[in-house]
Design a protein around this motif. Structure first.
Motif, short mmCIF file in Angstrom:
data_model
loop_
_atom_site.label_atom_id
_atom_site.label_comp_id
_atom_site.label_asym_id
_atom_site.label_seq_id
_atom_site.Cartn_x
_atom_site.Cartn_y
_atom_site.Cartn_z
N ARG A 1 0.82 -1.21 0.00
CA ARG A 1 0.00 0.00 0.00
C ARG A 1 0.86 1.26 0.00
O ARG A 1 0.44 2.31 -0.43
CB ARG A 1 -0.88 0.00 1.25
N TYR A 2 2.05 1.13 0.54
CA TYR A 2 2.99 2.25 0.58
C TYR A 2 4.35 1.75 0.11
O TYR A 2 4.79 0.68 0.52
CB TYR A 2 3.14 2.81 2.00
N VAL B 1 -3.93 7.94 6.12
CA VAL B 1 -4.69 6.70 5.90
C VAL B 1 -4.80 6.51 4.40
O VAL B 1 -5.08 7.46 3.67
CB VAL B 1 -6.11 6.72 6.51
N GLY B 2 -4.58 5.29 3.94
CA GLY B 2 -4.60 5.03 2.51
C GLY B 2 -3.71 6.03 1.80
O GLY B 2 -2.59 6.29 2.21
N GLY B 3 -4.21 6.60 0.72
CA GLY B 3 -3.40 7.54 -0.04
C GLY B 3 -3.52 8.97 0.42
O GLY B 3 -3.07 9.89 -0.25
N ILE B 4 -4.13 9.18 1.57
CA ILE B 4 -4.36 10.55 2.06
C ILE B 4 -3.38 10.84 3.18
O ILE B 4 -3.25 10.05 4.11
CB ILE B 4 -5.79 10.68 2.61
N GLY C 1 -3.54 3.59 -8.01
CA GLY C 1 -4.25 4.38 -7.01
C GLY C 1 -4.22 3.79 -5.62
O GLY C 1 -4.42 4.50 -4.64
N GLY C 2 -3.97 2.50 -5.52
CA GLY C 2 -3.97 1.87 -4.19
C GLY C 2 -2.63 1.97 -3.49
O GLY C 2 -2.49 1.50 -2.37
N VAL C 3 -1.63 2.56 -4.13
CA VAL C 3 -0.28 2.61 -3.56
C VAL C 3 0.21 4.06 -3.49
O VAL C 3 0.11 4.80 -4.46
CB VAL C 3 0.72 1.77 -4.39
N THR C 4 0.73 4.43 -2.34
CA THR C 4 1.30 5.77 -2.16
C THR C 4 2.82 5.65 -2.09
O THR C 4 3.34 4.81 -1.35
CB THR C 4 0.78 6.39 -0.84
N VAL D 1 2.13 8.76 11.01
CA VAL D 1 1.15 7.74 11.41
C VAL D 1 0.56 7.16 10.13
O VAL D 1 -0.04 7.88 9.34
CB VAL D 1 0.04 8.35 12.27
N ILE D 2 0.78 5.88 9.91
CA ILE D 2 0.23 5.23 8.72
C ILE D 2 -0.79 4.20 9.17
O ILE D 2 -0.47 3.29 9.93
CB ILE D 2 1.33 4.58 7.87
N GLY D 3 -2.03 4.35 8.65
CA GLY D 3 -3.10 3.51 9.18
C GLY D 3 -3.20 3.83 10.64
O GLY D 3 -3.49 4.95 11.01
#
Lengths: 233, 209
Positions: free
Chosen positions: A70-71, B117-120, A92-95, A136-138
């Motif tokens: 996801r990242y 969170v997610g891509g934000i 779009g699902g990956v940053t 902070v991720i998730g």
């Protein structure tokens, strides 16, 4: 021999959350990659594009599908760590993360570094600025340390819950990152390493060569590097 | 990106549901009341709440933390200087707001930190003045201003820990310096309209003359 798929290095589950994918081939350069699970889905340093399928293969053996990424967080912009990030453009699902300092350096100077290796500099859609401070991720907190020296915008990513330090090419097992690449700076690297030496680390997870596990071993590694390698910087 | 401004409770508090429809992850900012409705809005959009973020520690903004955390397991995030307020709300205030005491903070943040969170990803701006640990949350295009800046008004500074000088400084140096088209998303529906822009506030907010 030539028909064999490229498949270098081993994979290993280090903790409940962290998977280690070391790169062990001495002739073809690529980096260690790390996957952080536990609901975050972070891939640290995807490495070179050409070797990325091998990384995916090894991850799959650990039951981690590509969709779980996801990242993609990059410790710095050198080809052997960062080039594969391009594969996630438009997903779009990956940053994709890189420090702002490193992105500026990459745009101005770092891009040219790729041609040294006969590579085209990728145009990566960086969506997350890895700034100094908490990230902070998730629902998992991390600390981002800006640690220049090997590259001007190198970062280390610290995961307090695992006491794990993803340290890129700042410090290795018994060695430090090269400072003779564009933007390298020995004095800055020393400062960065001294700063890292004060962090409470159980797992030192560098961008190349062996990982160092155990708080005492990590501490000893810092002391050895400071004593024996610093005089050469 | 999903960004919903949802008015809750009797104090016209704006809660914000911010989610990534691709990954199904979201954060709730200031789930002040009507937690069932807020979580319903999240469910309707297929979003799972990962984080509860409080712009500051006042009871009217944190009153839904306990229920929200119980229902979702989401972690509570607040600035380190307001973290103590989560668990020290006087019982008389809790009764007045029909609120349960908040669990303690899971994660404290400070200026310059990032909440994703997610891509934000939102940048944390420390904007003291209304409370010592008040924050605004910024992403290019919009800023959640909590009780720091309202539409054509500003937060009160007469509560404990409040400071007009600090509030004005926060607004002037951290908010009015943002691009004029940035949408202002305040912590209460106190204005003529529920949202505004930095440019509008620069020109029309009587407290910032």
């Amino acid at each position: 021999m030539l028909d064999e798929p490229i498949r270098k290095g081993k994979g290993m589950k280090l903790t409940d959350k962290i998977y280690v994918y070391e790169w062990t081939d001495a002739f073809e350069n690529n980096c260690n990659s790390y996957f952080i699970g536990g609901g975050t889905g972070i891939l640290i340093d995807p490495g070179l594009k050409q070797f990325f399928p091998s990384l995916l293969e090894r991850m799959e053996e650990d039951g981690i599908g590509e969709g779980e990424i996801r990242y993609v967080l990059n410790t710095h912009s050198h080809p052997d760590h960062f080039e594969g990030s391009e594969l996630f453009n438009g997903n779009g699902g990956v940053t994709i993360g890189l420090s702002g300092t490193e992105k500026d350096f990459y745009e101005q100077t770092g891009k040219h570094f790729y041609s040294w290796f006969g590579l085209n500099p990728p145009d990566v859609d960086v969506g997350l600025d890895l700034e100094e401070g908490k990230l902070v991720i998730g629902d998992e907190p991390f600390e981002v340390f800006l640690t220049p020296g090997h590259s001007p915008g190198s970062v280390c990513i610290y995961q307090p819950s695992e006491k794990a330090l993803f340290c890129g090419d700042v410090i290795f097992h018994q060695n430090v990152g090269r400072t003779d690449f564009p933007g390298g700076d020995g004095e800055l690297l020393k400062k960065s390493i001294l700063r890292l030496s004060r962090v409470d680390v159980e797992h030192l997870l560098p961008g190349h060569m062996d990982i160092v596990s155990g708080a005492d071993r990590v501490k000893k590694n810092f002391l050895q590097v400071i004593e024996y390698v610093f005089p050469y910087l | 990106m999903i960004l919903e401004q949802i008015q809750v409770g009797h104090m016209a508090v704006f809660a914000y549901l911010i989610g990534d429809e691709q990954t199904g992850e979201a954060m709730l900012v200031d789930p002040a009341a009507d937690v069932g409705r807020l979580l319903g809005e999240a469910r309707k959009r297929g979003l799972q709440i990962r984080l509860i973020v409080n712009t500051h520690g006042h009871v009217d903004h944190i009153a839904g933390n306990a229920d929200c955390r119980k229902e979702t397991g989401a972690k509570i995030v607040i600035h380190e200087l307001d973290a103590d307020m989560l668990t020290s709300t006087p019982s008389v205030m809790l009764r007045m707001f029909n609120a349960k005491a908040s669990p303690p903070a899971d994660i404290t943040v400070r200026d310059g930190d990032t909440v994703a969170v997610g891509g934000i990803s939102l940048q944390v701006f420390h904007t003291p003045g209304h409370t010592p640990g008040g924050v605004c949350l910024y992403s290019p295009g919009f800023v959640l201003t909590g009780d720091t800046l309202f539409v054509e008004s500003v937060g009160r500074t007469d509560f404990p820990g409040g400071s007009w000088e600090a509030l004005r400084n926060s607004i002037m140096t951290r908010l009015l310096t943002l691009p004029e088209e940035t949408v202002v998303l305040p912590g209460h529906n106190y204005g003529r309209v529920p949202r505004s822009t930095i440019g509008h506030e620069k020109r029309h907010n009587p407290f910032l003359r």
